[in-house]
Design a protein around this motif. Structure first.
Motif, PDB file in Angstrom:
ATOM      1  N   THR A  29       0.831  -1.203   0.000  1.00 12.74           N
ATOM      2  CA  THR A  29       0.000   0.000   0.000  1.00 12.74           C
ATOM      3  C   THR A  29       0.867   1.255   0.000  1.00 12.74           C
ATOM      4  N   VAL A  30       0.558   2.153  -0.938  1.00 16.69           N
ATOM      5  CA  VAL A  30       1.236   3.441  -1.046  1.00 16.69           C
ATOM      6  C   VAL A  30       0.254   4.502  -0.566  1.00 16.69           C
ATOM      7  N   TYR A  31       0.689   5.328   0.391  1.00 17.43           N
ATOM      8  CA  TYR A  31      -0.155   6.387   0.931  1.00 17.43           C
ATOM      9  C   TYR A  31       0.329   7.730   0.414  1.00 17.43           C
ATOM     10  N   THR A  70      -1.882  -1.095  -3.966  1.00 17.17           N
ATOM     11  CA  THR A  70      -3.003  -0.181  -3.759  1.00 17.17           C
ATOM     12  C   THR A  70      -2.433   1.198  -3.439  1.00 17.17           C
ATOM     13  N   ALA A  71      -3.040   2.228  -4.001  1.00 14.86           N
ATOM     14  CA  ALA A  71      -2.677   3.607  -3.670  1.00 14.86           C
ATOM     15  C   ALA A  71      -3.855   4.245  -2.941  1.00 14.86           C
ATOM     16  N   VAL A  72      -3.568   4.864  -1.803  1.00 14.39           N
ATOM     17  CA  VAL A  72      -4.586   5.522  -0.993  1.00 14.39           C
ATOM     18  C   VAL A  72      -4.237   7.003  -0.903  1.00 14.39           C
ATOM     19  N   VAL A  73      -5.179   7.857  -1.302  1.00 17.42           N
ATOM     20  CA  VAL A  73      -5.001   9.306  -1.211  1.00 17.42           C
ATOM     21  C   VAL A  73      -5.700   9.760   0.065  1.00 17.42           C
ATOM     22  N   ALA A  81      -9.679   8.626  -1.379  1.00 14.82           N
ATOM     23  CA  ALA A  81      -9.823   7.765  -2.552  1.00 14.82           C
ATOM     24  C   ALA A  81      -8.812   6.632  -2.473  1.00 14.82           C
ATOM     25  N   LYS A  82      -9.167   5.526  -3.120  1.00 13.28           N
ATOM     26  CA  LYS A  82      -8.283   4.362  -3.164  1.00 13.28           C
ATOM     27  C   LYS A  82      -8.379   3.779  -4.568  1.00 13.28           C
ATOM     28  N   ILE A  83      -7.247   3.340  -5.089  1.00 16.98           N
ATOM     29  CA  ILE A  83      -7.214   2.725  -6.412  1.00 16.98           C
ATOM     30  C   ILE A  83      -6.236   1.558  -6.367  1.00 16.98           C
ATOM     31  N   GLY A  84      -6.541   0.517  -7.094  1.00 17.24           N
ATOM     32  CA  GLY A  84      -5.642  -0.631  -7.144  1.00 17.24           C
ATOM     33  C   GLY A  84      -6.263  -1.889  -6.566  1.00 17.24           C
ATOM     34  N   ALA A  85      -5.406  -2.770  -6.075  1.00 18.12           N
ATOM     35  CA  ALA A  85      -5.792  -4.126  -5.700  1.00 18.12           C
ATOM     36  C   ALA A  85      -6.903  -4.211  -4.646  1.00 18.12           C
ATOM     37  N   SER A  86      -6.890  -3.387  -3.630  1.00 20.49           N
ATOM     38  CA  SER A  86      -7.907  -3.505  -2.579  1.00 20.49           C
ATOM     39  C   SER A  86      -9.015  -2.465  -2.689  1.00 20.49           C
ATOM     40  N   ALA A  87      -9.072  -1.739  -3.790  1.00 19.70           N
ATOM     41  CA  ALA A  87     -10.126  -0.740  -3.978  1.00 19.70           C
ATOM     42  C   ALA A  87     -11.417  -1.412  -4.435  1.00 19.70           C
ATOM     43  N   PRO A  89     -14.819  -0.173  -6.154  1.00 21.04           N
ATOM     44  CA  PRO A  89     -15.424   1.010  -6.764  1.00 21.04           C
ATOM     45  C   PRO A  89     -16.728   1.407  -6.076  1.00 21.04           C
ATOM     46  N   SER A  90     -16.865   2.696  -5.818  1.00 14.73           N
ATOM     47  CA  SER A  90     -18.044   3.213  -5.134  1.00 14.73           C
ATOM     48  C   SER A  90     -19.053   3.725  -6.149  1.00 14.73           C
ATOM     49  N   GLY A  91     -20.284   3.872  -5.695  1.00 17.60           N
ATOM     50  CA  GLY A  91     -21.343   4.389  -6.563  1.00 17.60           C
ATOM     51  C   GLY A  91     -21.036   5.796  -7.049  1.00 17.60           C
ATOM     52  N   SER A  92     -20.497   6.619  -6.169  1.00 20.10           N
ATOM     53  CA  SER A  92     -20.171   7.991  -6.580  1.00 20.10           C
ATOM     54  C   SER A  92     -19.068   7.993  -7.634  1.00 20.10           C
ATOM     55  N   ALA A  93     -18.139   7.056  -7.553  1.00 19.85           N
ATOM     56  CA  ALA A  93     -17.077   6.963  -8.559  1.00 19.85           C
ATOM     57  C   ALA A  93     -17.668   6.550  -9.905  1.00 19.85           C
ATOM     58  N   ARG A  94     -18.608   5.607  -9.886  1.00 19.58           N
ATOM     59  CA  ARG A  94     -19.248   5.194 -11.139  1.00 19.58           C
ATOM     60  C   ARG A  94     -20.020   6.353 -11.749  1.00 19.58           C
ATOM     61  N   LEU A  95     -20.701   7.120 -10.911  1.00 16.95           N
ATOM     62  CA  LEU A  95     -21.479   8.271 -11.377  1.00 16.95           C
ATOM     63  C   LEU A  95     -20.569   9.312 -12.034  1.00 16.95           C
ATOM     64  N   LEU A  96     -19.372   9.493 -11.494  1.00  9.23           N
ATOM     65  CA  LEU A  96     -18.415  10.462 -12.038  1.00  9.23           C
ATOM     66  C   LEU A  96     -17.521   9.855 -13.117  1.00  9.23           C
ATOM     67  N   ARG A  97     -17.815   8.612 -13.510  1.00 18.58           N
ATOM     68  CA  ARG A  97     -17.046   7.887 -14.522  1.00 18.58           C
ATOM     69  C   ARG A  97     -15.585   7.704 -14.092  1.00 18.58           C
ATOM     70  N   LEU A  98     -15.416   7.366 -12.824  1.00 19.38           N
ATOM     71  CA  LEU A  98     -14.109   7.033 -12.251  1.00 19.38           C
ATOM     72  C   LEU A  98     -14.179   5.608 -11.714  1.00 19.38           C
ATOM     73  N   ALA A  99     -14.803   4.718 -12.478  1.00 10.71           N
ATOM     74  CA  ALA A  99     -15.222   3.383 -12.036  1.00 10.71           C
ATOM     75  C   ALA A  99     -14.225   2.590 -11.200  1.00 10.71           C
ATOM     76  N   PRO A 100     -12.941   2.489 -11.512  1.00 15.72           N
ATOM     77  CA  PRO A 100     -12.103   1.637 -10.671  1.00 15.72           C
ATOM     78  C   PRO A 100     -11.737   2.255  -9.318  1.00 15.72           C
ATOM     79  N   VAL A 101     -12.099   3.500  -9.098  1.00 15.73           N
ATOM     80  CA  VAL A 101     -11.690   4.211  -7.887  1.00 15.73           C
ATOM     81  C   VAL A 101     -12.709   4.000  -6.775  1.00 15.73           C
ATOM     82  N   GLU A 102     -12.210   3.776  -5.567  1.00 20.16           N
ATOM     83  CA  GLU A 102     -13.056   3.782  -4.372  1.00 20.16           C
ATOM     84  C   GLU A 102     -13.020   5.214  -3.858  1.00 20.16           C
ATOM     85  N   LEU A 103     -14.107   5.927  -4.060  1.00 18.04           N
ATOM     86  CA  LEU A 103     -14.158   7.359  -3.783  1.00 18.04           C
ATOM     87  C   LEU A 103     -15.020   7.614  -2.556  1.00 18.04           C
ATOM     88  N   HIS A 104     -14.531   8.446  -1.644  1.00 18.32           N
ATOM     89  CA  HIS A 104     -15.279   8.819  -0.446  1.00 18.32           C
ATOM     90  C   HIS A 104     -15.743  10.269  -0.622  1.00 18.32           C
TER      91      HIS A 104
END
Length: 140
Positions: A29-31, A70-73, A81-87, A89-104
């Motif tokens: 994990t990269v922070y 995994t990268a965690v911002v 936000a989180k992207i990579g192996a343990s992310a 995808p959140s509904g808000s990310a899909r809505l913003l067309r950032l599908a692979p991102v786990e967005l808070h």
């Protein structure tokens, strides 16, 4: 989860737009710790987006997942936000067309409100006026 192909041990600082962004890693994990949301925006503007935003995000996600990373911002220690192996995808990310991102999104909005309270008040007033106008015009 399988063992990652790469383990990263890092502690570095990137200066962007006069602000220091701390990057740490210990294993898979990269922070990325942002001092402000503006520093995060400046960092994303530096990234080469040759294929467009969506394709670039997918390429980064594919690379991280293939490596088991995994990268965690984060902002003030809170993950935005989180992207990579343990992310996941959140509904808000899909809505913003950032599908692979786990967005808070709520945490991002909270951070933006703390950093720019007057802009937040303006946004709330604008949304209130829009909703009030819709209710007025659609009530009958």
């Amino acid at each position: 989860m399988n063992r990652p192909l790469v383990d990263i041990i890092a502690n570095l600082m990137i200066s962007v737009g006069g602000e220091d962004i701390h990057v740490t890693a210990d294993g898979p994990t990269v922070y990325i710790d942002l001092p402000s949301l503006e520093a995060g925006r400046a960092l994303t503007r530096m990234a080469p987006l040759q294929q467009g935003r969506e394709a670039s995000i997918r390429s980064a996600d594919d690379l991280l997942r293939a490596s088991g990373l995994t990268a965690v911002v984060r902002h003030q220690g809170r993950p935005l936000a989180k992207i990579g192996a343990s992310a996941v995808p959140s509904g808000s990310a899909r809505l913003l067309r950032l599908a692979p991102v786990e967005l808070h999104a709520a945490r991002i909005a909270s951070a933006a409100t703390r950093e720019r309270p007057l802009a937040a008040v303006g946004l709330v007033l604008t949304l209130t006026a829009l909703i009030g106008g819709l209710v007025y015009f659609l009530r009958d």
